[in-house]
Design a protein around this motif. Structure first.
Motif, short mmCIF file in Angstrom:
data_model
loop_
_atom_site.label_atom_id
_atom_site.label_comp_id
_atom_site.label_asym_id
_atom_site.label_seq_id
_atom_site.Cartn_x
_atom_site.Cartn_y
_atom_site.Cartn_z
N GLY A 159 -4.19 9.71 -10.88
CA GLY A 159 -3.74 10.68 -9.89
C GLY A 159 -3.83 10.18 -8.46
O GLY A 159 -4.18 9.03 -8.19
N PHE A 160 -3.51 11.06 -7.52
CA PHE A 160 -3.55 10.71 -6.11
C PHE A 160 -4.97 10.39 -5.65
O PHE A 160 -5.93 11.04 -6.07
CB PHE A 160 -3.03 11.87 -5.24
N ASP A 161 -5.09 9.42 -4.76
CA ASP A 161 -6.36 9.18 -4.09
C ASP A 161 -6.70 10.41 -3.24
O ASP A 161 -5.82 11.01 -2.63
CB ASP A 161 -6.25 7.96 -3.18
N HIS A 162 -7.98 10.72 -3.16
CA HIS A 162 -8.42 11.78 -2.26
C HIS A 162 -9.93 11.68 -2.08
O HIS A 162 -10.63 11.22 -2.98
CB HIS A 162 -8.03 13.18 -2.78
N PRO A 163 -10.43 12.06 -0.90
CA PRO A 163 -9.67 12.55 0.27
C PRO A 163 -8.92 11.42 0.94
O PRO A 163 -9.33 10.26 0.88
CB PRO A 163 -10.78 13.10 1.18
N ILE A 164 -7.81 11.76 1.60
CA ILE A 164 -7.00 10.74 2.25
C ILE A 164 -6.25 11.37 3.42
O ILE A 164 -5.84 12.53 3.37
CB ILE A 164 -6.02 10.11 1.24
N MET A 165 -6.09 10.59 4.50
CA MET A 165 -5.47 11.10 5.72
C MET A 165 -3.96 11.21 5.59
O MET A 165 -3.33 12.11 6.16
CB MET A 165 -5.80 10.17 6.90
N THR A 166 -3.34 10.30 4.85
CA THR A 166 -1.87 10.27 4.70
C THR A 166 -1.51 9.22 3.66
O THR A 166 -2.39 8.53 3.13
CB THR A 166 -1.19 9.94 6.05
N ASN A 167 -0.23 9.10 3.35
CA ASN A 167 0.28 8.05 2.47
C ASN A 167 -0.27 8.09 1.05
O ASN A 167 -0.38 7.06 0.38
CB ASN A 167 0.03 6.66 3.07
N GLU A 168 -0.56 9.29 0.56
CA GLU A 168 -0.96 9.41 -0.84
C GLU A 168 0.15 8.95 -1.77
O GLU A 168 -0.10 8.42 -2.85
CB GLU A 168 -1.34 10.86 -1.16
N ASP A 169 1.40 9.09 -1.33
CA ASP A 169 2.54 8.68 -2.14
C ASP A 169 2.63 7.16 -2.26
O ASP A 169 2.89 6.62 -3.33
CB ASP A 169 3.85 9.26 -1.58
N MET A 170 2.41 6.43 -1.16
CA MET A 170 2.45 4.97 -1.20
C MET A 170 1.33 4.41 -2.07
O MET A 170 1.53 3.45 -2.82
CB MET A 170 2.35 4.40 0.21
N LEU A 171 0.15 5.02 -2.00
CA LEU A 171 -0.96 4.56 -2.84
C LEU A 171 -0.70 4.86 -4.31
O LEU A 171 -1.10 4.08 -5.19
CB LEU A 171 -2.26 5.21 -2.38
N MET A 172 -0.02 5.96 -4.60
CA MET A 172 0.36 6.23 -5.98
C MET A 172 1.37 5.19 -6.47
O MET A 172 1.29 4.71 -7.61
CB MET A 172 0.95 7.64 -6.10
N ALA A 173 2.32 4.84 -5.61
CA ALA A 173 3.28 3.80 -5.97
C ALA A 173 2.56 2.50 -6.30
O ALA A 173 2.89 1.81 -7.27
CB ALA A 173 4.28 3.59 -4.83
N GLN A 174 1.54 2.16 -5.50
CA GLN A 174 0.77 0.94 -5.75
C GLN A 174 0.08 1.01 -7.12
O GLN A 174 0.10 0.04 -7.89
CB GLN A 174 -0.26 0.75 -4.64
N LYS A 175 -0.52 2.14 -7.42
CA LYS A 175 -1.20 2.30 -8.71
C LYS A 175 -0.22 2.13 -9.88
O LYS A 175 -0.53 1.47 -10.88
CB LYS A 175 -1.85 3.68 -8.81
N LEU A 176 0.94 2.76 -9.75
CA LEU A 176 1.91 2.71 -10.85
C LEU A 176 2.45 1.30 -11.05
O LEU A 176 2.59 0.83 -12.19
CB LEU A 176 3.05 3.69 -10.56
N LEU A 177 2.75 0.61 -9.96
CA LEU A 177 3.23 -0.77 -10.08
C LEU A 177 2.15 -1.66 -10.70
O LEU A 177 2.44 -2.49 -11.57
CB LEU A 177 3.63 -1.30 -8.71
#
Length: 292
Positions: free
Chosen positions: A172-190
């Motif tokens: 799932g999404f990293d948290h807590p996080i200030m922004t860019n949860e979507d980019m970090l999810m993309a990194q995880k999936l790749l």
């Protein structure tokens, strides 16, 4: 395939009704719409409930870009979960259908849509959107990071779909996080071996006419996030991508004779760069202090 759609909101009453109506009118409408609201002071709740959306209230202080979205996803039931923002609007009735189409490939775990400017978007921001969100669709995997750089991670929760099984598999999404949860999810999936798609025909209207101060602050937070997670982002730099964007937009404005707008965009770029550099600097300094 069951589809859930999640929208975080804050005082969204003026725009939410039209957005929910547009989503219900899609050729492939979501099976459920979840509005997770940060203690709005307007009629957001009544608008959401009138449109038969599931309404989840949270305290404003508890909102987190990753944690709030993750909480809402865990309360959803869809095989595919779409995230949107309250200020995005489907450009046509086919937006969701086009966004979901790449998921026919089981190796694709996430799809980002195309953001096109709104009617009141200022000229340089219109060109920024056209540069960052082209018409051409594409699919890539981890092997593309070397050639795509930071763009390999650029999926936006303004309009993005995630395969639930893959999302949960990578934590799932990293948290807590200030922004860019979507980019970090993309990194995880790749990193997990999945592929990501960009659907150029899945269009939503979305753009911001930010002040220089707002642009500085936005990029300060991005800079801190990129520095904090630079190991996961393979130490890619935004500088090259940003320079390509700046040159493209400036050249287009000059060719059109929009010199005043070109000057304003140059100042906007300066605010972006200054915010990003300071954010990276402050995050590095914070890291150094914690290591001692």
């Amino acid at each position: 395939m069951r589809i859930s759609l999640i929208i975080p909101t804050l005082n969204a009453g003026k725009e939410l009704g039209a957005l929910l109506a547009a989503l219900r009118a899609q050729t492939v409408p979501p099976d459920e719409i979840i509005v997770v609201d940060s203690a709005s002071e307007d009629d957001t709740r009544s608008v959401a409930e009138a449109a038969e959306a599931i309404f989840i209230p949270i305290a404003r202080k508890d909102f987190d870009h990753g944690g709030t979205r993750h909480m809402a996803l865990m309360r959803s039931t869809g095989d595919v979960v779409i995230f949107m923002t309250q200020d995005a609007m489907p450009a046509d009735a086919l937006a969701i259908e086009h966004l979901l189409a790449p998921l026919a490939d089981p190796q694709i775990a996430a799809v980002g849509g195309r953001q096109v400017p709104k009617a009141d978007t200022r000229p340089f921001e219109t060109l920024v959107r056209l540069h960052n969100y082209p018409e051409e669709s594409r699919v890539w995997g981890a092997e593309a990071v070397d050639t795509m750089g930071v763009r390999a991670f650029m999926i936006s929760d303004v309009f993005a779909a995630y395969r639930r099984e893959a999302y949960l598999r990578v934590g799932g999404f990293d948290h807590p996080i200030m922004t860019n949860e979507d980019m970090l999810m993309a990194q995880k999936l790749l990193a997990a071996g999945y592929r990501i798609a960009y659907a150029g025909d899945a269009r939503v209207q979305h753009a911001h006419n930010l002040t220089f101060r707002q642009q500085f602050r936005r990029n300060y937070i991005v800079g801190r996030t990129m520095k904090r997670y630079e190991d996961r982002f393979c130490h890619v730099q935004e500088m090259g991508t940003g320079m390509t964007l700046a040159k493209d937009v400036l050249c287009r404005l000059v060719r059109r004779g929009q010199l005043v707008e070109a000057c304003r965009f140059a100042l906007d770029c300066a605010a972006r760069l200054a915010g990003n550099r300071l954010g990276r600097h402050d995050e590095a300094r914070k890291g150094d202090s914690l290591s001692h």
